[in-house]
Motif scaffolding. Sequence first.
Motif, PDB file in Angstrom:
ATOM      1  N   THR A  15      42.711  39.204 105.813  1.00  0.00           N
ATOM      2  CA  THR A  15      42.466  40.455 105.097  1.00  0.00           C
ATOM      3  C   THR A  15      41.077  40.996 105.395  1.00  0.00           C
ATOM      4  O   THR A  15      40.230  40.302 105.948  1.00  0.00           O
ATOM      5  N   PHE A  16      40.857  42.230 105.009  1.00  0.00           N
ATOM      6  CA  PHE A  16      39.551  42.871 105.119  1.00  0.00           C
ATOM      7  C   PHE A  16      39.162  43.292 103.709  1.00  0.00           C
ATOM      8  O   PHE A  16      39.539  44.355 103.245  1.00  0.00           O
ATOM      9  N   ILE A  18      36.887  44.773 100.875  1.00  0.00           N
ATOM     10  CA  ILE A  18      35.735  45.644 100.691  1.00  0.00           C
ATOM     11  C   ILE A  18      35.279  45.442  99.256  1.00  0.00           C
ATOM     12  O   ILE A  18      36.016  45.712  98.326  1.00  0.00           O
ATOM     13  N   VAL A  38      43.485  46.068 111.416  1.00  0.00           N
ATOM     14  CA  VAL A  38      43.486  45.008 110.414  1.00  0.00           C
ATOM     15  C   VAL A  38      44.861  44.360 110.474  1.00  0.00           C
ATOM     16  O   VAL A  38      45.871  45.021 110.222  1.00  0.00           O
ATOM     17  N   TYR A  41      45.926  43.200 105.626  1.00  0.00           N
ATOM     18  CA  TYR A  41      45.713  44.341 104.728  1.00  0.00           C
ATOM     19  C   TYR A  41      44.249  44.512 104.364  1.00  0.00           C
ATOM     20  O   TYR A  41      43.451  43.605 104.498  1.00  0.00           O
ATOM     21  N   ILE A  42      43.930  45.714 103.911  1.00  0.00           N
ATOM     22  CA  ILE A  42      42.606  46.032 103.392  1.00  0.00           C
ATOM     23  C   ILE A  42      42.690  45.897 101.879  1.00  0.00           C
ATOM     24  O   ILE A  42      43.604  46.427 101.248  1.00  0.00           O
ATOM     25  N   TYR A  52      36.975  53.230 101.210  1.00  0.00           N
ATOM     26  CA  TYR A  52      37.223  53.393 102.642  1.00  0.00           C
ATOM     27  C   TYR A  52      37.382  54.876 102.895  1.00  0.00           C
ATOM     28  O   TYR A  52      38.272  55.520 102.341  1.00  0.00           O
ATOM     29  N   ILE A  61      47.045  49.142 110.388  1.00  0.00           N
ATOM     30  CA  ILE A  61      47.167  48.086 109.387  1.00  0.00           C
ATOM     31  C   ILE A  61      48.449  47.307 109.602  1.00  0.00           C
ATOM     32  O   ILE A  61      49.401  47.799 110.181  1.00  0.00           O
ATOM     33  N   ILE A  67      47.210  48.630 102.427  1.00  0.00           N
ATOM     34  CA  ILE A  67      46.033  49.043 101.666  1.00  0.00           C
ATOM     35  C   ILE A  67      46.311  48.677 100.220  1.00  0.00           C
ATOM     36  O   ILE A  67      47.211  49.245  99.590  1.00  0.00           O
TER      37      ILE A  67
END
Length: 89
Positions: A15-16, A18, A38, A41-42, A52, A61, A67
Motif C-alpha cells: 500500500t501507499f 498518506i 501503486v 491501494y492508496i 492526494y 492503482i 483509493i
Amino acid sequence: MHLYPNAPFLIGGDTFPISAPNRAVGTVTQSGVSTVQVDSYISLGANGTGTYNLNGGTLQIGGADGIRQGPGIGTFNFGDAKLRVIGSD
C-alpha cells in the motif's frame, strides 16, 4: 511530496499510506505527465490527515478499491489527469 512533470514514480508492494504515523499530515501533489503506479491501494488519512492532488499525469492503482479512506481524514482531488485501474485486489 510533489511529483514534477515527466518524473516517473513507482510504488510497489502492498500500500501507499498518506499520513500513516499517528496524527501525521501528508500531501501528495501529482502534475504534468508523471506516472505513479501503486500495485495495491492508496490509503488516505491512515491515522491522520492525508491528501492526494491528482492535477496531471496518470495514477495507476491496483484494483477497484484502490483509493481507500483510513480512520483519519482523507481527501482526493481529481483534476486534469488520468486514473487507471491496472489489476484487482
